[in-house]
Design an enzyme around this catalytic site. Structure first.
Site: not given
Ligand code: ZN
Ligand code: ZN
Length: 490
Positions: A201-203, A230
């Site tokens: 995951y990343c932003t 996210v």
């Protein structure tokens, strides 16, 4: 307080979106956007980058102008269906508009142009926030078939908050990711079965989309990403009691950090002061990050009120004594360009040794980075490999230190080996993921010289830099994209 629930007209909006799509003439595309924005008189700020591989935007606009722009972009078939994140804001979230062509939409060592970004099939399997949540429950329950949870952001972003059960990234900066996660003994992917499920995951999802193509090409077959990042998870789970995000989310706009429920972290005050203080180590620092006023340090750090008072907003004792400084920021946040704090004195200082020292240091760091990277791949002797593995920290400094150490045992291969290597390389060219590696045979002559230098008991950091310089020159000839903007994007 901004709340997503009420439907009143926003003063401003923060908008983020990206889409990988083949764009034939990206410069003309930029002009088209510019003209459309001008025609409508929209007041947009932030970063909108376009290239042959698509578009990446983190911007804000007056009223609903940003949203109108995003929808206009989305109305084009190439961008249709892209996810657009919208947050109400009380002011513009960026100081100015940078709408332009950018060689790489995401900063990654070696660039991204060679990656099959526009091919959906080459990326990871996207999970909905719900699917992600369910898998995350498995991870935290320690179930045997639970996927490996991988945070694909910068280390300092993890410090502000992360999914429950996520380890701090090995890399301080996402751009190093290409050779950190899978690195011998150091990264979370080292030594794992390549068919093991990985959930990353990343932003906002863009870094995962990019990095997943790298992992797929490296042979990891079961890679999953959180679609929309996210932000998408917060949209669905942020206000629920069972949400699995700890603390806050680092964001790349004026808020710097936001709570899962959508509020800027700065609004949460004392209650949010649970993060580790960079200065004293206590878990009493509130988000967001501070930016050290010492221009030559520029560290983004979390700090508790006590340490902030004591050190006057600087990150450490040494920085308080620096001469090349900006005024302390009244509110937490990032500094703008140094010229915005310009004065006759600071102008003189800028021309002074501070700036050029910083430049030299930056250049040296890059050279060392290169040397480290290349040396890592040339380190074939068991002992030096063991030393690499031994190095505990994941920071670049740690790796460099261990490399300088390891280089003592490096053996220069003889001609025969060299030829063999070249043959191997051309054979495997098709399947090679890293352009630096596939071009590696061409660098061999230069490396040999660099190596000789290191082998002659002259392995000082200075010599390593000198050696790396030769490599850098070779690299330049290969036209690798080096000049990217310094501002990070997600
Ligand atoms: Zn402290
Ligand atoms: Zn500092």
């Amino acid at each position: 307080m901004a709340s997503g629930g009420e439907e009143r007209e926003p003063e401003f909006q923060l908008i983020t979106f990206f889409r990988f799509a083949a764009i034939e003439d990206p410069r003309a595309e930029v002009e088209r956007h510019r003209a459309h924005i001008a025609r409508n008189g929209w007041e947009l700020r932030g970063r909108i980058y376009v290239n042959e591989q698509g578009i990446n935007a983190q911007m804000s606009g007056r009223g609903r102008e940003g949203e109108a722009y995003a929808k206009w972009v989305e109305s084009d078939a190439r961008f249709s269906g892209m996810r657009i994140s919208v947050y109400p804001m009380e002011e513009q979230a960026h100081p100015r508009l940078a709408l332009r062509y950018k060689p790489n939409l995401v900063q990654l060592e070696g660039g991204t142009n060679h990656l099959p970004l526009t091919d959906r099939e080459a990326r990871a399997k996207p999970l909905s926030p719900k699917e992600w949540h369910e898998n995350l429950i498995k991870v935290n329950a320690g179930e045997a078939d639970a996927p490996l949870l991988l945070d694909v952001r910068n280390g300092y972003e993890w410090d502000v908050g992360h999914f429950r059960g996520a380890e701090r990234p090995v890399q301080e900066s996402f751009r190093e990711t290409v050779y950190t996660n899978a690195q011998d003994g150091l990264g979370p992917l080292a030594g794992i079965d390549k068919s093991k499920p990985i959930m990353m995951y990343c932003t906002g999802g863009i870094r995962c989309d990019v990095y997943s193509t790298v992992l797929r090409e490296q042979g990891y077959t079961n890679v999953m990403t959180l679609e929309g990042g996210v932000q998408a998870y917060f949209d669905e789970y942020g206000k629920r009691g069972d949400q699995l995000w700890d603390d806050h989310l680092f964001v790349f706009d004026s808020r710097l950090a936001m709570a899962p429920d959508g509020r800027p972290s700065a609004e949460l005050g004392e209650d949010a002061a649970t993060l580790r203080c960079y200065c004293c180590g206590e878990n009493t620092a509130p988000p967001p990050h501070r930016n050290c006023p010492n221009v030559d340090c520029n560290r983004l750090f979390l700090v508790c009120p006590g340490c902030s008072d004591k050190l006057d907003g600087f990150c450490c004792e040494a920085c308080t004594k620096a001469s090349h400084i900006r005024p302390s920021l009244v509110n937490p946040g990032r500094y703008e360009k140094y010229s915005n704090y310009d004065s006759p004195e600071s102008r003189a200082a800028r021309r002074g040794p501070g700036r050029s020292n910083r430049k030299v240091r930056r250049r040296q760091r890059r050279k060392l980075e290169l040397a480290a990277y290349v040396l890592e791949h040339m380190t074939s002797v068991d002992e030096s490999r063991a030393r690499l593995v031994q190095s505990t920290g994941g920071t670049f400094a740690d790796r460099t230190r261990s490399l300088i150490d390891a280089s003592r045992t490096i053996v220069v291969e003889d001609e025969d080996d060299d030829d063999n290597d070249q043959a191997d390389e051309s054979d495997s060219e098709e399947g090679t993921i890293n352009p630096a590696l596939s071009r590696y045979s061409k660098q061999r002559a230069t490396l040999r010289e660099a190596y000789a230098l290191l082998a002659k008991d002259q392995r000082t950091p200075e010599n390593l830099v000198e050696a790396a310089e030769k490599i850098a020159e070779e690299r330049k000839r290969m036209k690798r994209s080096e000049h990217e903007a310094k501002t990070p994007m997600m």
